[in-house]
Write a protein that holds these residues in place. Structure first.
Motif, PDB file in Angstrom:
ATOM      1  N   ASP A  51       0.859  -1.187   0.000  1.00 21.42           N
ATOM      2  CA  ASP A  51       0.000   0.000   0.000  1.00 21.42           C
ATOM      3  C   ASP A  51       0.894   1.235   0.000  1.00 21.42           C
ATOM      4  O   ASP A  51       1.757   1.391   0.867  1.00 21.42           O
ATOM      5  CB  ASP A  51      -0.896  -0.021   1.238  1.00 21.42           C
ATOM      6  N   ALA A  52       0.714   2.110  -0.975  1.00 21.29           N
ATOM      7  CA  ALA A  52       1.584   3.279  -1.111  1.00 21.29           C
ATOM      8  C   ALA A  52       1.600   4.147   0.149  1.00 21.29           C
ATOM      9  O   ALA A  52       2.617   4.792   0.461  1.00 21.29           O
ATOM     10  CB  ALA A  52       1.141   4.114  -2.312  1.00 21.29           C
ATOM     11  N   LYS A  53       0.528   4.124   0.887  1.00 23.18           N
ATOM     12  CA  LYS A  53       0.470   4.930   2.109  1.00 23.18           C
ATOM     13  C   LYS A  53       1.377   4.379   3.196  1.00 23.18           C
ATOM     14  O   LYS A  53       1.694   5.076   4.162  1.00 23.18           O
ATOM     15  CB  LYS A  53      -0.973   4.994   2.621  1.00 23.18           C
ATOM     16  N   LEU A  54       1.782   3.110   3.066  1.00 23.35           N
ATOM     17  CA  LEU A  54       2.644   2.483   4.080  1.00 23.35           C
ATOM     18  C   LEU A  54       4.124   2.502   3.675  1.00 23.35           C
ATOM     19  O   LEU A  54       4.973   2.015   4.419  1.00 23.35           O
ATOM     20  CB  LEU A  54       2.202   1.032   4.300  1.00 23.35           C
ATOM     21  N   ALA A  55       4.424   3.043   2.511  1.00 22.09           N
ATOM     22  CA  ALA A  55       5.815   3.104   2.060  1.00 22.09           C
ATOM     23  C   ALA A  55       6.634   4.012   2.969  1.00 22.09           C
ATOM     24  O   ALA A  55       6.142   5.021   3.476  1.00 22.09           O
ATOM     25  CB  ALA A  55       5.877   3.616   0.623  1.00 22.09           C
ATOM     26  N   LYS A  56       7.904   3.623   3.174  1.00 23.26           N
ATOM     27  CA  LYS A  56       8.791   4.418   4.024  1.00 23.26           C
ATOM     28  C   LYS A  56      10.144   4.573   3.338  1.00 23.26           C
ATOM     29  O   LYS A  56      10.438   3.913   2.340  1.00 23.26           O
ATOM     30  CB  LYS A  56       8.953   3.755   5.385  1.00 23.26           C
ATOM     31  N   ALA A  57      10.975   5.434   3.891  1.00 19.71           N
ATOM     32  CA  ALA A  57      12.252   5.758   3.255  1.00 19.71           C
ATOM     33  C   ALA A  57      13.126   4.525   3.053  1.00 19.71           C
ATOM     34  O   ALA A  57      13.824   4.402   2.034  1.00 19.71           O
ATOM     35  CB  ALA A  57      12.996   6.813   4.077  1.00 19.71           C
TER      36      ALA A  57
END
Length: 220
Positions: A51-57
């Motif tokens: 989920d793109a909202k859960l992407a992190k650095a």
């Protein structure tokens, strides 16, 4: 005439489609961080997307390419990849990279191909003899000696190599036009396949003695 135009139009569309899929497909979203969990995920280009909202650095980050790798192996070289397996944020972006360390006096990245990617290589330290071989029927060797700051490109699918001709370590970095370019090392594939290719076939193909082929297969 109208029927001919329709046939030509279909042919052009088919050709355009084949060219489109000749390399990693272009993404239709900002990014697709690869994950192994299929629950609630979209499947794109062979992997599930977080989920793109859960992407992190950290999905777009890798550390360690500044470290010299151990080259104490049969070839005297070590490849450190940064592809989708190491950096999941590379998924659908169509790029990856590697660091390659070569031991002094003959460190070799042996003849191999990348079936899915062209490669552009830059030398940071040392002196490196590189080259690739064109396809049949010419099989022409195109090679060059590279020094720090020099850049060389290997076209997609062609057999190529790098060889340290100096007395110091060589460090090179390469970019590849696929998130997962894969590699086929020629000698390993031919003489080390599982199960083995019939020795009679290889003896005839390489004009070698049958016993020599069996010895090579044993080595690989």
């Amino acid at each position: 005439m109208e029927a001919l135009q329709i046939i030509v139009s279909i042919f052009i569309l088919a050709l355009a489609s084949s060219l489109t899929f000749a390399s990693d497909p272009s993404p239709l979203q900002d990014f697709c961080v690869a994950i192994n969990d299929p629950k609630g995920s979209v499947f794109v280009n062979g992997k599930f997307c977080k989920d793109a909202k859960l992407a992190k650095a950290d999905d777009f980050y890798f550390s360690g390419l500044h470290i010299r790798k151990n080259t104490s192996n049969i070839f005297g070289s070590t490849v450190t990849p940064v592809n989708v397996a190491q950096m999941p944020g590379l998924h659908t972006l169509g790029i990856s990279m590697v660091r390659i360390d070569y031991a002094p006096y003959g460190g070799l990245n042996p003849p191999h191909t990348h079936p899915r990617a062209s490669e552009i290589l830059v030398v940071l330290e040392g002196t490196l003899h590189v080259g690739f071989v064109t396809s049949n029927p010419d099989n022409r060797l195109i090679s060059k000696v590279l020094y720090p700051g020099d850049v060389f490109v290997f076209p997609v699918g062609l057999i190529h190599f790098q060889y340290n001709i100096g007395n110091t370590y060589v460090v090179a970095f390469a970019g590849l036009s696929s998130e997962n370019p894969r590699v086929i090392t020629i000698a390993n594939a031919v003489f080390g396949s599982n199960p083995s290719i019939n020795a009679d076939i290889l003896a005839r193909a390489f004009n070698l003695d049958w016993k020599m082929v069996k010895n090579l297969q044993f080595e690989f």
